[in-house]
Motif scaffolding. Structure first.
Motif, short mmCIF file in Angstrom:
data_model
loop_
_atom_site.label_atom_id
_atom_site.label_comp_id
_atom_site.label_asym_id
_atom_site.label_seq_id
_atom_site.Cartn_x
_atom_site.Cartn_y
_atom_site.Cartn_z
N PRO A 1 4.40 54.98 -44.78
CA PRO A 1 3.68 55.37 -43.52
C PRO A 1 3.36 54.57 -42.43
CG PRO A 1 2.39 55.00 -45.59
CD PRO A 1 4.67 54.58 -45.75
N ASN A 2 3.84 53.90 -42.95
CA ASN A 2 3.60 52.49 -41.95
C ASN A 2 4.45 52.42 -40.67
OD1 ASN A 2 1.05 52.25 -42.81
ND2 ASN A 2 1.66 50.59 -44.42
N VAL A 3 6.15 52.72 -40.92
CA VAL A 3 6.99 52.02 -39.75
C VAL A 3 7.57 53.47 -40.03
CG1 VAL A 3 9.37 51.04 -40.29
CG2 VAL A 3 7.75 49.80 -41.31
N CYS A 4 8.41 52.97 -38.43
CA CYS A 4 8.44 54.14 -37.82
C CYS A 4 10.14 54.51 -37.31
CB CYS A 4 7.83 54.75 -37.13
SG CYS A 4 8.62 56.08 -35.20
N VAL A 5 11.20 54.76 -37.14
CA VAL A 5 12.27 54.61 -37.32
C VAL A 5 12.17 56.18 -36.53
CG1 VAL A 5 14.49 53.77 -38.46
CG2 VAL A 5 12.70 53.21 -39.60
N PRO A 6 13.35 55.80 -34.71
CA PRO A 6 13.88 57.16 -34.31
C PRO A 6 15.11 57.70 -34.62
CG PRO A 6 14.69 54.70 -32.94
CD PRO A 6 13.70 54.14 -33.79
N LYS A 7 14.83 58.30 -34.50
CA LYS A 7 16.46 59.61 -35.05
C LYS A 7 17.35 59.72 -34.29
CE LYS A 7 17.21 64.54 -35.02
NZ LYS A 7 16.66 65.99 -35.16
N ILE A 8 18.24 59.17 -34.34
CA ILE A 8 19.53 59.10 -33.58
C ILE A 8 20.39 60.95 -33.35
CG2 ILE A 8 21.93 58.69 -32.94
CD1 ILE A 8 19.96 56.81 -33.12
N TYR A 9 20.26 60.90 -31.88
CA TYR A 9 21.05 62.28 -31.06
C TYR A 9 22.59 62.53 -31.07
CZ TYR A 9 16.03 63.89 -31.13
OH TYR A 9 15.34 63.60 -31.34
N TRP A 10 23.17 62.44 -32.21
CA TRP A 10 24.70 62.59 -32.02
C TRP A 10 25.74 63.23 -31.01
CZ3 TRP A 10 26.55 58.06 -34.22
CH2 TRP A 10 25.77 57.43 -35.00
N HIS A 11 24.88 64.20 -31.46
CA HIS A 11 25.93 64.94 -29.99
C HIS A 11 26.47 64.33 -28.88
CE1 HIS A 11 22.49 66.39 -28.93
NE2 HIS A 11 22.58 67.14 -28.25
N ALA A 12 25.01 63.57 -28.38
CA ALA A 12 24.93 62.90 -27.37
C ALA A 12 25.62 61.71 -27.20
CB ALA A 12 23.69 63.04 -26.28
N SER A 13 25.60 61.15 -28.09
CA SER A 13 26.32 59.41 -28.15
C SER A 13 28.06 59.71 -28.31
CB SER A 13 25.38 59.24 -29.69
OG SER A 13 23.91 59.08 -29.81
N ALA A 14 27.81 58.27 -28.42
CA ALA A 14 29.38 57.62 -28.38
C ALA A 14 29.43 56.03 -28.29
CB ALA A 14 30.13 58.09 -26.71
N GLU A 15 30.61 55.34 -28.29
CA GLU A 15 30.46 54.35 -28.90
C GLU A 15 30.07 53.52 -27.76
OE1 GLU A 15 34.26 51.21 -29.04
OE2 GLU A 15 35.16 52.74 -28.77
N ALA B 1 16.15 53.94 -41.32
CA ALA B 1 15.24 55.42 -41.63
C ALA B 1 14.85 55.82 -42.95
CB ALA B 1 15.31 56.25 -40.43
N GLN B 2 16.15 55.82 -43.66
CA GLN B 2 16.32 56.46 -45.56
C GLN B 2 15.74 55.39 -46.12
OE1 GLN B 2 20.31 56.33 -46.22
NE2 GLN B 2 20.59 58.34 -45.47
N TYR B 3 15.87 53.77 -46.01
CA TYR B 3 14.68 52.73 -46.87
C TYR B 3 13.25 52.95 -46.96
CZ TYR B 3 19.51 50.68 -48.25
OH TYR B 3 19.92 50.54 -48.70
N PHE B 4 13.02 53.34 -45.31
CA PHE B 4 11.73 53.60 -44.99
C PHE B 4 11.47 54.83 -44.68
CE2 PHE B 4 12.47 49.15 -43.50
CZ PHE B 4 11.30 48.46 -43.87
N ALA B 5 12.18 55.61 -45.53
CA ALA B 5 11.45 57.60 -45.20
C ALA B 5 10.12 57.19 -45.88
CB ALA B 5 12.28 58.26 -46.01
N GLN B 6 9.60 56.81 -47.02
CA GLN B 6 8.57 56.36 -48.12
C GLN B 6 7.53 56.01 -47.41
OE1 GLN B 6 8.46 59.79 -49.90
NE2 GLN B 6 10.09 59.79 -49.16
#
Length: 566
Positions: A234-248, A227-232
């Motif tokens: 406007p044609n590519v979408c990357v989903p956000k991670i919700y770490w508080h509800a994630s694990a291994e 997501a950082q690489y494609f932050a600028q």
């Protein structure tokens, strides 16, 4: 030899050949039972194939047998499913009738028990599901080889996808890897393969990537980096991670409302521009390889979606890989030499990339490259697809000492898969129609010294300026429907030419204008005719004057600060 009895295989977090070998050496009945299970199922399959060939109906059997093979791979579990997924992207190895069935292994698999999924989530998050989610779909919305996805809503209101890993996954995967590696060691030397390395090495690489893929924490980090690489962009979408509800073994990420890129009918009904979607997909893949060096190694149709606003969304970042800076540079070099048809230099690139051993006699390789690649990348370049290149190149692999490094096998797979997705949208699609203009635009507009040097190599040959090459680059760069503005490039070019670093090029350009004892006015006129639509004369003059003033001021500033003599 002394063996140490290992701990439970479920504790293994990375691919460790020694631990896996020790574990199953102490439990020989496990690989033996698995071997007979796999052998029995495939023996029935190959017996049915033989029956069809001798007494069956050849026109009907391929569809039936393809479905049977898919079911066998599904029944045998995650390890064989991953192999089937890899084969589903290889039209050069698998007949079309089988490919259609094998693509169903990408995201259309039986789910595991929903109560067990709920238990895994609560164990991983160490709390009841209701503590994290206000809504949670008990039934999965999708199931893949390594896990399944449930739709949910966080207590803070965000709609999310909750990815939960299949139970006992490490046990099933390590058993298949152990067995597959033993078979590779025993039978690999007798197979008619020219890989440049042992088959067990490929199994090890497969195992490393598979263990990376089943670590959801690592996948989340991969997603954020992507997501950082494609932050600028406007044609590519990357989903956000919700770490508080994630694990291994549980990953919670932003829900993507999109259309699978292979669903042509729905894309058309939505009114999306198919040609634009294809260009975005191919160019984003090229950016990953040539700019970022961090690429999605598994861009199959289940991992790519078209959004209603015209963007493309990537999901599932378990299988990623990183190109070194040296290999990124070598790839650019190879593309430059390919565009210039400099096959001797291209042979050197293949050595640096690992396709050829350093001791290879390139005098033998150069004529072969010229013969195979000459037509492909000549005047008909826009009519060539990537599969045609790989098909032609495969002849070289068998006739000459070429090998495909493991990392580049992933790259080739990624490119072939992307082309397959594009072909599902447009049967007449040719990947080089998009790739070639992208490379040309990058050569003309990139600010990095590395790319600037490659451009100079293209434009000067044997001390002479190649006017036709510059015209071709500008013409090609303006194709494929992408926005192409040379204004910033012109300003950077002027700054570079006026700098001390650009003095050698400045001198060569001055000579180029009068080389062969004549003034190259016609070439200048043709060049201006190409540049005028992309750089208005007034803007170009303003840029040139501004840069001349800035450079002059920078050079005079040290003089102005010198102390005056009394």
């Amino acid at each position: 030899m002394m063996f140490r009895k290992p701990n439970a295989i479920g504790e293994l977090r990375t691919y460790d050949l020694e631990v896996i070998n020790n574990y199953y050496v102490w439990r020989p009945w496990l690989p033996l039972a698995r071997f007979f299970q796999v052998t029995f199922k495939f023996l029935k399959f190959f017996t049915a194939l033989q029956f069809d060939r001798l007494w069956g109906h050849p026109d009907q059997s391929p569809v039936k047998r393809a479905s049977q093979l898919r079911q066998i791979l599904t029944d045998l579990g995650p390890g064989t499913i991953k192999i089937g997924q890899a084969l589903s992207t290889r039209p050069d190895l698998v007949p079309q009738s089988y490919m259609y069935e094998l693509t169903k292994l990408q995201d259309n698999l039986p789910p595991f028990d929903k109560k067990l999924a709920r238990t895994i989530i609560e164990e991983q998050l160490r709390a009841p599901i209701d503590a994290y989610f206000s809504e949670f779909s008990p039934d999965p919305v999708a199931a893949a080889s390594l896990g399944q996805v449930h739709r949910a809503r966080l207590r803070t209101g965000e709609e999310v996808a909750v990815k939960v890993q299949r139970p006992n996954l490490r046990g099933m995967i390590t058993l298949d890897l152990f067995l597959l590696r033993r078979l590779a060691v025993w039978f690999g030397p007798y197979l008619p393969l020219n890989l440049g390395f042992n088959l067990d090495f490929i199994v090890d690489e497969f195992g490393i990537k598979l263990f990376e893929e089943i670590n959801y924490v690592q996948e989340g980090k991969n997603c954020e980096r992507f997501a950082q690489y494609f932050a600028q962009d406007p044609n590519v979408c990357v989903p956000k991670i919700y770490w508080h509800a994630s694990a291994e073994k549980v990953l919670t990420l932003e829900w993507i409302n999109g259309i699978k890129l292979t669903d042509v009918q729905q894309i058309q009904q939505t009114g999306l521009d198919i040609e634009r979607l294809i260009r975005i997909g191919v160019e984003s893949g090229l950016k990953q390889l040539l700019e970022f060096g961090f690429f999605h190694a598994d861009p199959h149709p289940g991992n790519l979606f078209a959004l209603k606003d015209g963007r493309i969304a990537y999901i599932d970042f378990g299988m990623m890989d990183q190109l070194s800076e040296a290999n990124k540079e070598n790839l650019v070099d190879a593309l430059v030499h390919l565009m210039n048809r400099e096959y001797e230099a291209l042979s050197g690139d293949f050595i640096r990339l690992g396709f050829l051993a350093p001791t290879t006699d390139i005098k033998v390789i150069v004529p072969a490259l010229e013969k195979v690649l000459g037509d492909l990348f000549g005047a008909r370049v826009s009519q060539v697809n990537f599969k045609a290149v790989t098909d032609q190149f495969s002849d070289l692999v068998y006739e000459y000492p070429f090998r495909v490094p493991a990392q580049f096998a992933l790259i080739i797979r990624s490119l072939v898969t992307q082309e397959g997705v594009a072909l599902s949208l447009d049967p007449d699609f040719q990947i080089l129609k998009v790739a070639y203009p992208y490379v040309a635009r990058r050569l003309l507009t990139d600010e990095s010294p590395r790319i600037r040097q490659r451009l100079i190599e293209i434009l000067f040959k044997s001390g002479k300026f190649q006017w036709q090459r510059l015209e071709n680059l500008i013409t090609i760069a303006g194709t494929s429907g992408a926005h192409f503005d040379l204004g910033p490039t012109a300003r950077l070019g002027v700054r570079y030419l006026l700098s001390e670093e650009g003095r050698p090029v400045r001198e060569r350009l001055a000579l180029a204008l009068t080389q062969d004892d004549r003034l190259h006015a016609r070439e200048l006129f043709n060049l201006w005719h190409l540049l005028a639509p992309r750089i208005p004369a007034r803007d170009l003059a303003r840029n040139v004057l501004q840069e001349m003033w800035d450079v002059t001021r920078e050079r005079l500033s040290p003089v102005a600060t010198l102390p005056r003599s009394s």
